[in-house]
Design a protein around this motif. Sequence first.
Motif, PDB file in Angstrom:
ATOM      1  N   ALA A 146       0.837  -1.198   0.000  1.00 43.63           N
ATOM      2  CA  ALA A 146       0.000   0.000   0.000  1.00 43.63           C
ATOM      3  C   ALA A 146       0.872   1.248   0.000  1.00 43.63           C
ATOM      4  O   ALA A 146       0.579   2.234  -0.686  1.00 43.63           O
ATOM      5  CB  ALA A 146      -0.905   0.000   1.223  1.00 43.63           C
ATOM      6  N   ARG A 147       1.962   1.204   0.774  1.00 45.51           N
ATOM      7  CA  ARG A 147       2.861   2.352   0.832  1.00 45.51           C
ATOM      8  C   ARG A 147       3.489   2.615  -0.534  1.00 45.51           C
ATOM      9  O   ARG A 147       3.538   3.750  -1.009  1.00 45.51           O
ATOM     10  CB  ARG A 147       3.944   2.097   1.881  1.00 45.51           C
ATOM     11  CG  ARG A 147       4.478   3.365   2.490  1.00 45.51           C
ATOM     12  CD  ARG A 147       5.449   3.098   3.620  1.00 45.51           C
ATOM     13  NE  ARG A 147       4.789   2.515   4.781  1.00 45.51           N
ATOM     14  CZ  ARG A 147       5.255   1.464   5.455  1.00 45.51           C
ATOM     15  NH1 ARG A 147       6.371   0.879   5.091  1.00 45.51           N
ATOM     16  NH2 ARG A 147       4.616   1.007   6.498  1.00 45.51           N
ATOM     17  N   ALA A 148       3.935   1.532  -1.190  1.00 42.41           N
ATOM     18  CA  ALA A 148       4.562   1.688  -2.504  1.00 42.41           C
ATOM     19  C   ALA A 148       3.563   2.229  -3.516  1.00 42.41           C
ATOM     20  O   ALA A 148       3.874   3.133  -4.300  1.00 42.41           O
ATOM     21  CB  ALA A 148       5.111   0.341  -2.969  1.00 42.41           C
ATOM     22  N   LEU A 149       2.351   1.715  -3.476  1.00 40.71           N
ATOM     23  CA  LEU A 149       1.328   2.183  -4.426  1.00 40.71           C
ATOM     24  C   LEU A 149       1.017   3.652  -4.195  1.00 40.71           C
ATOM     25  O   LEU A 149       0.860   4.424  -5.146  1.00 40.71           O
ATOM     26  CB  LEU A 149       0.048   1.364  -4.263  1.00 40.71           C
ATOM     27  CG  LEU A 149       0.048  -0.005  -4.940  1.00 40.71           C
ATOM     28  CD1 LEU A 149      -1.195  -0.772  -4.543  1.00 40.71           C
ATOM     29  CD2 LEU A 149       0.106   0.158  -6.450  1.00 40.71           C
ATOM     30  N   SER A 150       0.935   4.049  -2.942  1.00 43.98           N
ATOM     31  CA  SER A 150       0.586   5.442  -2.670  1.00 43.98           C
ATOM     32  C   SER A 150       1.732   6.358  -3.100  1.00 43.98           C
ATOM     33  O   SER A 150       1.498   7.469  -3.574  1.00 43.98           O
ATOM     34  CB  SER A 150       0.245   5.632  -1.207  1.00 43.98           C
ATOM     35  OG  SER A 150       1.298   6.188  -0.501  1.00 43.98           O
ATOM     36  N   ARG A 151       2.984   5.878  -2.943  1.00 44.13           N
ATOM     37  CA  ARG A 151       4.122   6.682  -3.415  1.00 44.13           C
ATOM     38  C   ARG A 151       4.031   6.897  -4.910  1.00 44.13           C
ATOM     39  O   ARG A 151       4.228   8.003  -5.401  1.00 44.13           O
ATOM     40  CB  ARG A 151       5.436   5.962  -3.087  1.00 44.13           C
ATOM     41  CG  ARG A 151       5.954   6.312  -1.723  1.00 44.13           C
ATOM     42  CD  ARG A 151       7.445   6.063  -1.608  1.00 44.13           C
ATOM     43  NE  ARG A 151       7.755   5.802  -0.215  1.00 44.13           N
ATOM     44  CZ  ARG A 151       7.959   4.599   0.294  1.00 44.13           C
ATOM     45  NH1 ARG A 151       7.923   3.535  -0.470  1.00 44.13           N
ATOM     46  NH2 ARG A 151       8.214   4.456   1.567  1.00 44.13           N
ATOM     47  N   VAL A 152       3.709   5.828  -5.637  1.00 44.88           N
ATOM     48  CA  VAL A 152       3.606   5.934  -7.097  1.00 44.88           C
ATOM     49  C   VAL A 152       2.464   6.867  -7.462  1.00 44.88           C
ATOM     50  O   VAL A 152       2.595   7.725  -8.333  1.00 44.88           O
ATOM     51  CB  VAL A 152       3.376   4.530  -7.727  1.00 44.88           C
ATOM     52  CG1 VAL A 152       3.006   4.648  -9.188  1.00 44.88           C
ATOM     53  CG2 VAL A 152       4.614   3.680  -7.557  1.00 44.88           C
ATOM     54  N   ARG A 153       1.354   6.721  -6.757  1.00 47.13           N
ATOM     55  CA  ARG A 153       0.176   7.526  -7.080  1.00 47.13           C
ATOM     56  C   ARG A 153       0.429   9.004  -6.825  1.00 47.13           C
ATOM     57  O   ARG A 153      -0.031   9.857  -7.550  1.00 47.13           O
ATOM     58  CB  ARG A 153      -1.002   7.040  -6.236  1.00 47.13           C
ATOM     59  CG  ARG A 153      -2.229   6.790  -7.064  1.00 47.13           C
ATOM     60  CD  ARG A 153      -3.417   6.333  -6.259  1.00 47.13           C
ATOM     61  NE  ARG A 153      -3.408   4.888  -6.054  1.00 47.13           N
ATOM     62  CZ  ARG A 153      -3.406   4.307  -4.851  1.00 47.13           C
ATOM     63  NH1 ARG A 153      -3.401   5.031  -3.765  1.00 47.13           N
ATOM     64  NH2 ARG A 153      -3.397   3.015  -4.740  1.00 47.13           N
TER      65      ARG A 153
END
Length: 115
Positions: free
Chosen positions: A101-108
Amino acid sequence: MNTPEDHPNPDDALARARAARKQMAAALTEDQEPEVDEPVGWQPVWKRPRKPKSKAAEKAELRKQRKRLQQAAKRRLAAGNSRRPRSRQSRIGNAAARRDARALSRVRHSSAWLW
């Protein structure tokens, strides 16, 4: 087709009601207040006469209630502080999910465009 028996004369009904007025009034006032010595049958709680408790009974009830509430508070505190170990699988799964979730939010939220 309606017959006269189906629809009685309103004057007759009025006369019968007036004749039964005293009887109806007696039936209504009959059961309002029972005599003091007269034993009363079963009654719902809200209609029973109130019997004030003695001071000792009142205090005993409050003591029991306080004890019950304190025990519940202790149980709640113990449940909140219980150090029950979680299964390893759930810890790993949760950590992995958090990482994803953290990685996805960083990308987003990043300003870099992915082409």
